[in-house]
Scaffold this motif. Structure first.
Motif, PDB file in Angstrom:
ATOM      1  N   LYS A  51      -7.918   0.090  -2.211  1.00 48.47           N
ATOM      2  CA  LYS A  51      -6.572  -0.436  -1.999  1.00 48.47           C
ATOM      3  C   LYS A  51      -5.532   0.605  -2.407  1.00 48.47           C
ATOM      4  O   LYS A  51      -5.800   1.457  -3.258  1.00 48.47           O
ATOM      5  N   ALA A  52      -4.369   0.492  -1.798  1.00 48.59           N
ATOM      6  CA  ALA A  52      -3.290   1.437  -2.102  1.00 48.59           C
ATOM      7  C   ALA A  52      -1.955   0.704  -2.187  1.00 48.59           C
ATOM      8  O   ALA A  52      -0.900   1.276  -1.897  1.00 48.59           O
ATOM      9  N   ASP A  53      -2.000  -0.555  -2.608  1.00 47.98           N
ATOM     10  CA  ASP A  53      -0.786  -1.382  -2.656  1.00 47.98           C
ATOM     11  C   ASP A  53      -0.121  -1.322  -4.028  1.00 47.98           C
ATOM     12  O   ASP A  53       0.362  -2.329  -4.546  1.00 47.98           O
ATOM     13  N   PHE A  54      -0.087  -0.130  -4.613  1.00 51.48           N
ATOM     14  CA  PHE A  54       0.511   0.058  -5.934  1.00 51.48           C
ATOM     15  C   PHE A  54       1.030   1.491  -6.027  1.00 51.48           C
ATOM     16  O   PHE A  54       0.602   2.372  -5.287  1.00 51.48           O
ATOM     17  N   PRO A  55       1.976   1.732  -6.955  1.00 50.84           N
ATOM     18  CA  PRO A  55       2.485   3.094  -7.157  1.00 50.84           C
ATOM     19  C   PRO A  55       1.314   4.002  -7.621  1.00 50.84           C
ATOM     20  O   PRO A  55       0.350   3.508  -8.203  1.00 50.84           O
ATOM     21  N   HIS A  56       1.359   5.280  -7.279  1.00 50.63           N
ATOM     22  CA  HIS A  56       2.534   6.013  -6.778  1.00 50.63           C
ATOM     23  C   HIS A  56       2.515   6.125  -5.247  1.00 50.63           C
ATOM     24  O   HIS A  56       3.329   6.855  -4.681  1.00 50.63           O
ATOM     25  N   ASN A  57       1.576   5.440  -4.618  1.00 45.75           N
ATOM     26  CA  ASN A  57       1.549   5.409  -3.163  1.00 45.75           C
ATOM     27  C   ASN A  57       2.895   4.919  -2.641  1.00 45.75           C
ATOM     28  O   ASN A  57       3.520   4.044  -3.235  1.00 45.75           O
ATOM     29  N   GLY A  58       3.338   5.496  -1.525  1.00 43.65           N
ATOM     30  CA  GLY A  58       4.583   5.047  -0.918  1.00 43.65           C
ATOM     31  C   GLY A  58       5.837   5.631  -1.527  1.00 43.65           C
ATOM     32  O   GLY A  58       6.946   5.256  -1.131  1.00 43.65           O
ATOM     33  N   VAL A  59       5.691   6.569  -2.440  1.00 48.70           N
ATOM     34  CA  VAL A  59       6.881   7.115  -3.111  1.00 48.70           C
ATOM     35  C   VAL A  59       7.845   7.766  -2.113  1.00 48.70           C
ATOM     36  O   VAL A  59       9.059   7.785  -2.329  1.00 48.70           O
ATOM     37  N   ASP A  60       7.321   8.263  -0.990  1.00 48.48           N
ATOM     38  CA  ASP A  60       8.164   8.882   0.032  1.00 48.48           C
ATOM     39  C   ASP A  60       8.272   8.041   1.308  1.00 48.48           C
ATOM     40  O   ASP A  60       8.818   8.508   2.317  1.00 48.48           O
ATOM     41  N   PHE A  61       7.739   6.820   1.274  1.00 43.99           N
ATOM     42  CA  PHE A  61       7.884   5.900   2.410  1.00 43.99           C
ATOM     43  C   PHE A  61       9.359   5.476   2.480  1.00 43.99           C
ATOM     44  O   PHE A  61      10.057   5.518   1.457  1.00 43.99           O
ATOM     45  N   PRO A  62       9.877   5.126   3.664  1.00 42.65           N
ATOM     46  CA  PRO A  62      11.290   4.747   3.765  1.00 42.65           C
ATOM     47  C   PRO A  62      11.763   3.725   2.733  1.00 42.65           C
ATOM     48  O   PRO A  62      12.901   3.794   2.262  1.00 42.65           O
ATOM     49  N   THR A  63      10.885   2.795   2.364  1.00 43.74           N
ATOM     50  CA  THR A  63      11.272   1.791   1.355  1.00 43.74           C
ATOM     51  C   THR A  63      11.085   2.305  -0.074  1.00 43.74           C
ATOM     52  O   THR A  63      11.582   1.693  -1.018  1.00 43.74           O
ATOM     53  N   GLY A  64      10.357   3.415  -0.225  1.00 43.26           N
ATOM     54  CA  GLY A  64      10.061   3.938  -1.557  1.00 43.26           C
ATOM     55  C   GLY A  64       8.999   3.152  -2.291  1.00 43.26           C
ATOM     56  O   GLY A  64       8.758   3.373  -3.477  1.00 43.26           O
ATOM     57  N   LYS A  65       8.356   2.219  -1.593  1.00 48.67           N
ATOM     58  CA  LYS A  65       7.370   1.351  -2.234  1.00 48.67           C
ATOM     59  C   LYS A  65       6.008   1.464  -1.552  1.00 48.67           C
ATOM     60  O   LYS A  65       5.913   1.811  -0.378  1.00 48.67           O
ATOM     61  N   ALA A  66       4.967   1.137  -2.294  1.00 48.31           N
ATOM     62  CA  ALA A  66       3.607   1.136  -1.748  1.00 48.31           C
ATOM     63  C   ALA A  66       3.464   0.026  -0.716  1.00 48.31           C
ATOM     64  O   ALA A  66       3.980  -1.079  -0.895  1.00 48.31           O
ATOM     65  N   THR A  67       2.743   0.328   0.369  1.00 49.60           N
ATOM     66  CA  THR A  67       2.562  -0.637   1.454  1.00 49.60           C
ATOM     67  C   THR A  67       1.095  -0.955   1.709  1.00 49.60           C
ATOM     68  O   THR A  67       0.779  -1.879   2.460  1.00 49.60           O
ATOM     69  N   GLY A  68       0.217  -0.187   1.093  1.00 53.34           N
ATOM     70  CA  GLY A  68      -1.199  -0.271   1.426  1.00 53.34           C
ATOM     71  C   GLY A  68      -1.661   0.971   2.152  1.00 53.34           C
ATOM     72  O   GLY A  68      -2.853   1.121   2.432  1.00 53.34           O
ATOM     73  N   ARG A  69      -0.746   1.881   2.450  1.00 53.64           N
ATOM     74  CA  ARG A  69      -1.098   3.167   3.048  1.00 53.64           C
ATOM     75  C   ARG A  69      -1.594   4.103   1.942  1.00 53.64           C
ATOM     76  O   ARG A  69      -0.988   4.186   0.887  1.00 53.64           O
ATOM     77  N   PHE A  70      -2.657   4.826   2.236  1.00 56.41           N
ATOM     78  CA  PHE A  70      -3.210   5.775   1.270  1.00 56.41           C
ATOM     79  C   PHE A  70      -2.473   7.104   1.423  1.00 56.41           C
ATOM     80  O   PHE A  70      -3.019   8.107   1.890  1.00 56.41           O
ATOM     81  N   SER A  71      -1.218   7.088   1.029  1.00 56.29           N
ATOM     82  CA  SER A  71      -0.341   8.231   1.266  1.00 56.29           C
ATOM     83  C   SER A  71       0.900   8.114   0.397  1.00 56.29           C
ATOM     84  O   SER A  71       1.246   7.024  -0.063  1.00 56.29           O
TER      85      SER A  71
END
Length: 364
Positions: A51-71
Protein backbone atom coordinates in the motif's frame (compact mmCIF):
# COMPACT_ATOMS: atom_id res chain seq x y z
CA UNK A 1 -31.97 12.00 -25.25
CA UNK A 2 -29.56 9.78 -23.25
CA UNK A 3 -28.56 7.89 -26.40
CA UNK A 4 -27.79 11.13 -28.23
CA UNK A 5 -25.69 12.32 -25.31
CA UNK A 6 -23.67 9.11 -25.24
CA UNK A 7 -23.15 9.25 -29.00
CA UNK A 8 -22.00 12.84 -28.78
CA UNK A 9 -19.82 11.97 -25.81
CA UNK A 10 -18.04 9.32 -27.85
CA UNK A 11 -17.13 11.71 -30.64
CA UNK A 12 -16.35 14.75 -28.55
CA UNK A 13 -15.55 14.55 -24.86
CA UNK A 14 -15.85 17.54 -22.58
CA UNK A 15 -12.50 17.72 -20.83
CA UNK A 16 -12.11 20.14 -17.95
CA UNK A 17 -9.04 22.11 -17.01
CA UNK A 18 -6.40 23.33 -19.41
CA UNK A 19 -7.70 21.18 -22.25
CA UNK A 20 -11.09 22.89 -22.65
CA UNK A 21 -13.48 21.18 -25.07
CA UNK A 22 -11.74 18.89 -27.51
CA UNK A 23 -12.70 16.06 -29.80
CA UNK A 24 -11.11 12.93 -28.46
CA UNK A 25 -9.18 10.54 -30.65
CA UNK A 26 -8.83 8.48 -27.45
CA UNK A 27 -12.19 8.29 -25.65
CA UNK A 28 -10.91 6.18 -22.74
CA UNK A 29 -7.84 4.66 -21.08
CA UNK A 30 -8.13 1.24 -19.44
CA UNK A 31 -5.12 0.37 -17.30
CA UNK A 32 -3.95 -3.06 -16.17
CA UNK A 33 -0.87 -3.91 -14.17
CA UNK A 34 1.05 -3.67 -10.93
CA UNK A 35 2.29 -0.98 -8.54
CA UNK A 36 4.00 0.92 -11.36
CA UNK A 37 0.54 2.09 -12.49
CA UNK A 38 -1.72 1.37 -9.48
CA UNK A 39 -3.49 4.61 -8.55
CA UNK A 40 -5.28 3.44 -5.42
CA UNK A 41 -6.88 0.02 -5.86
CA UNK A 42 -4.81 -1.47 -3.05
CA UNK A 43 -6.22 1.12 -0.66
CA UNK A 44 -9.37 -1.00 -0.71
CA UNK A 45 -7.62 -4.33 0.03
CA UNK A 46 -7.64 -4.82 3.78
CA UNK A 47 -4.93 -7.49 3.90
CA UNK A 48 -2.51 -6.05 1.35
CA UNK A 49 1.04 -5.26 2.46
CA UNK A 50 1.59 -3.34 -0.78
CA UNK A 51 0.00 0.00 0.00
CA UNK A 52 1.05 3.58 -0.58
CA UNK A 53 -1.84 5.52 0.98
CA UNK A 54 0.38 7.31 3.50
CA UNK A 55 3.17 9.93 3.53
CA UNK A 56 5.67 10.52 2.10
CA UNK A 57 4.03 9.17 -1.04
CA UNK A 58 2.25 11.90 -2.99
CA UNK A 59 4.44 14.72 -1.70
CA UNK A 60 4.65 16.09 -5.27
CA UNK A 61 1.14 15.05 -6.38
CA UNK A 62 -1.11 18.05 -7.21
CA UNK A 63 -2.93 17.63 -3.88
CA UNK A 64 0.33 17.09 -1.97
CA UNK A 65 -1.22 14.00 -0.39
CA UNK A 66 -0.80 10.24 -0.78
CA UNK A 67 -3.34 8.63 -3.11
CA UNK A 68 -2.21 5.03 -3.23
CA UNK A 69 0.31 5.68 -6.00
CA UNK A 70 3.76 4.26 -5.31
CA UNK A 71 5.39 7.55 -6.21
CA UNK A 72 6.21 11.01 -4.97
CA UNK A 73 3.73 12.25 -7.58
CA UNK A 74 2.08 10.96 -10.72
CA UNK A 75 2.87 7.63 -12.36
CA UNK A 76 3.33 6.81 -16.06
CA UNK A 77 -0.37 5.99 -16.60
CA UNK A 78 -1.30 9.42 -15.25
CA UNK A 79 1.11 11.18 -17.59
CA UNK A 80 -0.18 9.18 -20.55
CA UNK A 81 -3.75 10.22 -19.71
CA UNK A 82 -2.56 13.84 -19.58
CA UNK A 83 -1.00 13.52 -23.02
CA UNK A 84 -4.18 12.18 -24.65
CA UNK A 85 -6.31 14.80 -22.90
CA UNK A 86 -8.28 12.56 -20.56
CA UNK A 87 -8.91 12.76 -16.80
CA UNK A 88 -6.93 10.36 -14.63
CA UNK A 89 -8.67 6.99 -14.63
CA UNK A 90 -10.22 6.19 -11.22
CA UNK A 91 -9.23 2.97 -9.44
CA UNK A 92 -11.81 0.29 -10.18
CA UNK A 93 -12.44 -0.54 -6.53
CA UNK A 94 -13.35 3.09 -5.83
CA UNK A 95 -16.34 2.63 -8.17
CA UNK A 96 -17.63 -0.54 -6.54
CA UNK A 97 -20.29 -0.62 -3.82
CA UNK A 98 -20.27 -2.92 -0.78
CA UNK A 99 -22.41 -5.33 -2.78
CA UNK A 100 -19.53 -5.54 -5.31
CA UNK A 101 -21.56 -3.83 -8.02
CA UNK A 102 -20.44 -0.82 -10.03
CA UNK A 103 -21.96 2.10 -8.15
CA UNK A 104 -20.38 4.95 -10.14
CA UNK A 105 -21.10 4.03 -13.74
CA UNK A 106 -20.53 7.38 -15.48
CA UNK A 107 -16.82 7.29 -14.61
CA UNK A 108 -16.17 4.13 -16.63
CA UNK A 109 -16.60 5.96 -19.96
CA UNK A 110 -13.30 7.86 -19.90
CA UNK A 111 -11.38 4.95 -18.43
CA UNK A 112 -10.76 2.76 -15.39
CA UNK A 113 -7.58 1.70 -13.62
CA UNK A 114 -7.53 -1.98 -12.61
CA UNK A 115 -3.84 -2.11 -11.61
CA UNK A 116 -2.80 -3.42 -8.21
CA UNK A 117 0.46 -3.26 -6.30
CA UNK A 118 1.97 -6.73 -6.00
CA UNK A 119 -0.01 -8.10 -8.95
CA UNK A 120 1.45 -10.49 -11.47
CA UNK A 121 0.49 -12.12 -14.73
CA UNK A 122 0.28 -15.44 -12.93
CA UNK A 123 -1.99 -16.14 -9.99
CA UNK A 124 -0.11 -16.60 -6.75
CA UNK A 125 2.36 -13.77 -7.27
CA UNK A 126 0.41 -11.83 -4.65
CA UNK A 127 1.57 -14.25 -1.94
CA UNK A 128 4.59 -11.99 -1.49
CA UNK A 129 2.28 -9.15 -0.45
CA UNK A 130 -0.59 -11.17 1.09
CA UNK A 131 -3.24 -9.59 -1.13
CA UNK A 132 -3.41 -8.00 -4.58
CA UNK A 133 -5.50 -8.22 -7.74
CA UNK A 134 -3.78 -10.58 -10.22
CA UNK A 135 -4.15 -9.87 -13.92
CA UNK A 136 -6.73 -12.63 -14.37
CA UNK A 137 -9.01 -10.90 -11.86
CA UNK A 138 -8.28 -7.47 -13.38
CA UNK A 139 -9.51 -8.78 -16.74
CA UNK A 140 -12.55 -10.19 -14.94
CA UNK A 141 -13.28 -6.75 -13.51
CA UNK A 142 -12.88 -5.27 -16.98
CA UNK A 143 -15.58 -7.65 -18.24
CA UNK A 144 -18.00 -5.99 -15.80
CA UNK A 145 -17.00 -2.54 -17.05
CA UNK A 146 -17.44 -3.78 -20.63
CA UNK A 147 -20.95 -4.97 -19.81
CA UNK A 148 -21.74 -1.59 -18.24
CA UNK A 149 -20.54 0.24 -21.37
CA UNK A 150 -22.74 -1.99 -23.54
CA UNK A 151 -25.63 -1.18 -21.23
CA UNK A 152 -24.97 2.57 -21.52
CA UNK A 153 -24.03 2.84 -25.19
CA UNK A 154 -25.49 -0.22 -26.82
CA UNK A 155 -23.37 -2.93 -28.40
CA UNK A 156 -22.38 -0.89 -31.47
CA UNK A 157 -21.58 2.25 -29.48
CA UNK A 158 -19.53 0.35 -26.91
CA UNK A 159 -17.56 -1.42 -29.63
CA UNK A 160 -16.81 1.88 -31.35
CA UNK A 161 -15.78 3.46 -28.03
CA UNK A 162 -13.50 0.61 -26.99
CA UNK A 163 -11.93 0.17 -30.42
CA UNK A 164 -10.51 3.70 -30.14
CA UNK A 165 -9.61 3.51 -26.46
CA UNK A 166 -6.13 2.73 -25.16
CA UNK A 167 -5.48 -0.45 -23.15
CA UNK A 168 -2.28 -0.01 -21.16
CA UNK A 169 -0.62 -3.09 -19.66
CA UNK A 170 2.36 -2.75 -17.29
CA UNK A 171 3.07 -6.03 -15.52
CA UNK A 172 5.57 -8.87 -15.12
CA UNK A 173 8.10 -7.57 -12.58
CA UNK A 174 6.43 -9.24 -9.60
CA UNK A 175 6.31 -12.60 -11.40
CA UNK A 176 10.09 -12.45 -11.82
CA UNK A 177 10.72 -11.19 -8.29
CA UNK A 178 8.57 -14.06 -7.04
CA UNK A 179 10.50 -16.65 -9.04
CA UNK A 180 13.91 -15.51 -7.79
CA UNK A 181 12.77 -14.97 -4.20
CA UNK A 182 14.70 -17.24 -1.80
CA UNK A 183 11.45 -18.85 -0.64
CA UNK A 184 10.13 -19.36 -4.16
CA UNK A 185 7.90 -22.36 -4.77
CA UNK A 186 7.57 -21.86 -8.52
CA UNK A 187 11.35 -22.12 -9.03
CA UNK A 188 11.02 -25.76 -7.93
CA UNK A 189 8.26 -26.34 -10.50
CA UNK A 190 9.72 -24.61 -13.56
CA UNK A 191 13.07 -23.80 -15.08
CA UNK A 192 13.55 -20.04 -15.63
CA UNK A 193 12.87 -20.45 -19.36
CA UNK A 194 9.70 -22.47 -18.74
CA UNK A 195 8.56 -19.81 -16.32
CA UNK A 196 9.04 -16.81 -18.63
CA UNK A 197 7.37 -18.81 -21.41
CA UNK A 198 4.42 -19.43 -19.08
CA UNK A 199 4.24 -15.72 -18.27
CA UNK A 200 4.09 -14.86 -21.98
CA UNK A 201 1.55 -17.53 -22.92
CA UNK A 202 -0.70 -16.57 -19.99
CA UNK A 203 -0.56 -12.90 -20.96
CA UNK A 204 -1.42 -13.79 -24.53
CA UNK A 205 -4.52 -15.66 -23.39
CA UNK A 206 -5.66 -12.73 -21.25
CA UNK A 207 -5.10 -10.24 -24.08
CA UNK A 208 -7.21 -12.43 -26.35
CA UNK A 209 -9.97 -12.25 -23.75
CA UNK A 210 -9.67 -8.46 -23.75
CA UNK A 211 -9.77 -8.46 -27.55
CA UNK A 212 -12.98 -10.47 -27.36
CA UNK A 213 -14.41 -7.68 -25.22
CA UNK A 214 -13.60 -4.85 -27.61
CA UNK A 215 -9.96 -3.99 -26.94
CA UNK A 216 -8.12 -3.16 -30.16
CA UNK A 217 -5.31 -0.75 -29.24
CA UNK A 218 -2.79 -2.03 -26.71
CA UNK A 219 0.14 -0.22 -25.14
CA UNK A 220 2.48 -2.77 -23.57
CA UNK A 221 5.48 -2.04 -21.40
CA UNK A 222 8.31 -4.54 -21.25
CA UNK A 223 9.86 -5.39 -17.89
CA UNK A 224 12.61 -2.97 -16.92
CA UNK A 225 16.08 -3.47 -15.43
CA UNK A 226 14.49 -4.69 -12.22
CA UNK A 227 17.68 -6.26 -10.92
CA UNK A 228 19.04 -2.72 -10.48
CA UNK A 229 16.36 -1.42 -8.11
CA UNK A 230 17.59 -0.59 -4.60
CA UNK A 231 15.82 -3.65 -3.15
CA UNK A 232 18.00 -5.88 -5.35
CA UNK A 233 21.23 -3.86 -5.17
CA UNK A 234 21.28 -3.82 -1.37
CA UNK A 235 22.01 -7.56 -1.28
CA UNK A 236 25.39 -7.03 -2.97
CA UNK A 237 28.28 -5.63 -0.93
CA UNK A 238 29.28 -3.45 -3.90
CA UNK A 239 25.67 -2.36 -4.54
CA UNK A 240 25.81 -3.87 -8.02
CA UNK A 241 22.73 -5.09 -9.90
CA UNK A 242 21.32 -8.61 -9.76
CA UNK A 243 22.44 -9.82 -13.18
CA UNK A 244 20.41 -13.04 -13.06
CA UNK A 245 17.12 -11.20 -12.57
CA UNK A 246 18.05 -8.76 -15.33
CA UNK A 247 18.96 -11.59 -17.71
CA UNK A 248 15.58 -13.26 -17.30
CA UNK A 249 13.83 -9.91 -17.65
CA UNK A 250 15.35 -9.65 -21.14
CA UNK A 251 14.36 -13.25 -21.93
CA UNK A 252 10.77 -12.55 -20.89
CA UNK A 253 10.71 -9.40 -23.03
CA UNK A 254 11.78 -11.45 -26.05
CA UNK A 255 8.82 -13.76 -25.47
CA UNK A 256 6.52 -10.78 -24.92
CA UNK A 257 7.46 -9.22 -28.26
CA UNK A 258 6.95 -12.58 -30.00
CA UNK A 259 3.44 -12.97 -28.54
CA UNK A 260 2.51 -9.46 -29.69
CA UNK A 261 3.56 -10.30 -33.24
CA UNK A 262 1.52 -13.52 -33.03
CA UNK A 263 -1.57 -11.65 -31.84
CA UNK A 264 -1.22 -9.17 -34.69
CA UNK A 265 -0.97 -12.02 -37.20
CA UNK A 266 -4.06 -13.68 -35.73
CA UNK A 267 -6.13 -10.47 -35.60
CA UNK A 268 -5.26 -7.83 -38.20
CA UNK A 269 -7.46 -5.18 -36.55
CA UNK A 270 -5.48 -5.46 -33.31
CA UNK A 271 -2.77 -2.78 -33.02
CA UNK A 272 -0.11 -2.28 -30.41
CA UNK A 273 2.73 -0.13 -29.20
CA UNK A 274 5.51 -1.86 -27.28
CA UNK A 275 7.75 0.19 -25.01
CA UNK A 276 11.36 -0.99 -24.65
CA UNK A 277 11.44 -0.25 -20.92
CA UNK A 278 14.58 -2.29 -20.35
CA UNK A 279 16.63 -0.48 -23.00
CA UNK A 280 15.51 2.99 -21.93
CA UNK A 281 16.10 2.24 -18.26
CA UNK A 282 19.50 0.69 -19.01
CA UNK A 283 20.50 3.75 -21.02
CA UNK A 284 19.47 5.90 -18.09
CA UNK A 285 21.58 3.83 -15.69
CA UNK A 286 24.60 3.89 -18.00
CA UNK A 287 24.35 7.60 -18.83
CA UNK A 288 22.32 9.23 -16.05
CA UNK A 289 23.81 12.69 -16.56
CA UNK A 290 22.30 12.92 -20.04
CA UNK A 291 18.86 12.67 -18.38
CA UNK A 292 19.66 15.06 -15.54
CA UNK A 293 19.91 12.20 -13.02
CA UNK A 294 22.69 12.04 -10.43
CA UNK A 295 21.52 9.18 -8.16
CA UNK A 296 20.77 5.78 -9.72
CA UNK A 297 21.39 3.39 -6.81
CA UNK A 298 19.86 4.82 -3.67
CA UNK A 299 16.13 5.34 -3.17
CA UNK A 300 14.88 8.83 -2.41
CA UNK A 301 12.54 7.65 0.35
CA UNK A 302 13.35 4.93 2.89
CA UNK A 303 15.86 3.98 5.56
CA UNK A 304 19.00 1.86 5.83
CA UNK A 305 21.32 0.56 3.13
CA UNK A 306 20.50 2.41 -0.11
CA UNK A 307 17.35 3.48 1.78
CA UNK A 308 16.03 0.04 0.93
CA UNK A 309 16.05 -1.75 4.29
CA UNK A 310 12.85 0.00 5.34
CA UNK A 311 10.34 1.11 2.64
CA UNK A 312 8.97 4.60 2.22
CA UNK A 313 6.81 5.05 5.32
CA UNK A 314 5.98 8.04 7.54
CA UNK A 315 9.05 7.28 9.70
CA UNK A 316 11.37 7.27 6.67
CA UNK A 317 13.38 10.21 5.40
CA UNK A 318 13.17 11.43 1.82
CA UNK A 319 15.48 13.45 -0.41
CA UNK A 320 14.93 17.14 -0.99
CA UNK A 321 15.56 16.92 -4.75
CA UNK A 322 13.37 14.19 -6.20
CA UNK A 323 14.15 15.23 -9.78
CA UNK A 324 17.70 13.90 -9.73
CA UNK A 325 16.81 10.40 -8.41
CA UNK A 326 15.99 7.37 -10.54
CA UNK A 327 14.13 5.62 -7.70
CA UNK A 328 11.54 7.05 -5.35
CA UNK A 329 11.53 4.01 -3.05
CA UNK A 330 13.14 0.58 -3.04
CA UNK A 331 11.22 -0.53 -6.18
CA UNK A 332 9.52 2.38 -7.94
CA UNK A 333 10.71 5.27 -10.11
CA UNK A 334 10.32 8.92 -9.22
CA UNK A 335 7.67 11.06 -10.86
CA UNK A 336 10.42 12.55 -13.05
CA UNK A 337 11.29 9.13 -14.48
CA UNK A 338 7.62 8.19 -14.95
CA UNK A 339 7.13 11.40 -16.93
CA UNK A 340 10.19 10.58 -19.02
CA UNK A 341 8.89 7.07 -19.76
CA UNK A 342 5.43 8.38 -20.67
CA UNK A 343 7.02 10.85 -23.09
CA UNK A 344 8.87 8.03 -24.87
CA UNK A 345 5.70 5.91 -24.93
CA UNK A 346 3.69 8.74 -26.43
CA UNK A 347 6.02 10.00 -29.18
CA UNK A 348 9.30 8.12 -28.93
CA UNK A 349 11.25 6.80 -31.91
CA UNK A 350 10.94 3.22 -33.17
CA UNK A 351 14.10 2.36 -31.28
CA UNK A 352 12.21 2.60 -28.00
CA UNK A 353 8.53 2.36 -28.96
CA UNK A 354 7.62 -0.06 -31.74
CA UNK A 355 6.17 -0.79 -34.21
CA UNK A 356 4.65 2.63 -33.48
CA UNK A 357 4.32 5.09 -30.62
CA UNK A 358 1.01 6.02 -28.99
CA UNK A 359 0.68 9.21 -31.00
CA UNK A 360 0.72 7.05 -34.13
CA UNK A 361 -1.37 4.28 -32.56
CA UNK A 362 -4.33 6.56 -31.85
CA UNK A 363 -4.48 7.54 -35.52
CA UNK A 364 -4.72 3.95 -36.80
Amino acid sequence: MATNFITTFFFCVLVFGTYGIMCQLVPGTYIFGDSLVDDGNNNYLSLSLAKADFPHNGVDFPTGKATGRFSNGKNAADFLADKVGLPLAPPYLSLVSKSKKLSSTNAVVTGVNFASGGAGILNGTDELFKQSIPLTKQVGYYSLVHDELVKQMGSTGAHAHLSKSIFLIVIGSNDLFGYFNKDSKVSKQYTPQQYVDLMASTLKGLMKQMYGMGARKFVISGVGVIGCCPAQRKHNASSECNDEVNYWSTKYNIGLKALLRELKTESSDMHYSYFETYDVMNSLIQNPQSYGITEIKEACCGLGNLKADIPCTPISTYCSNRKNHLFWDLYHPTETISSLFAGFIYNGSQEVTNPMNVEELIKV
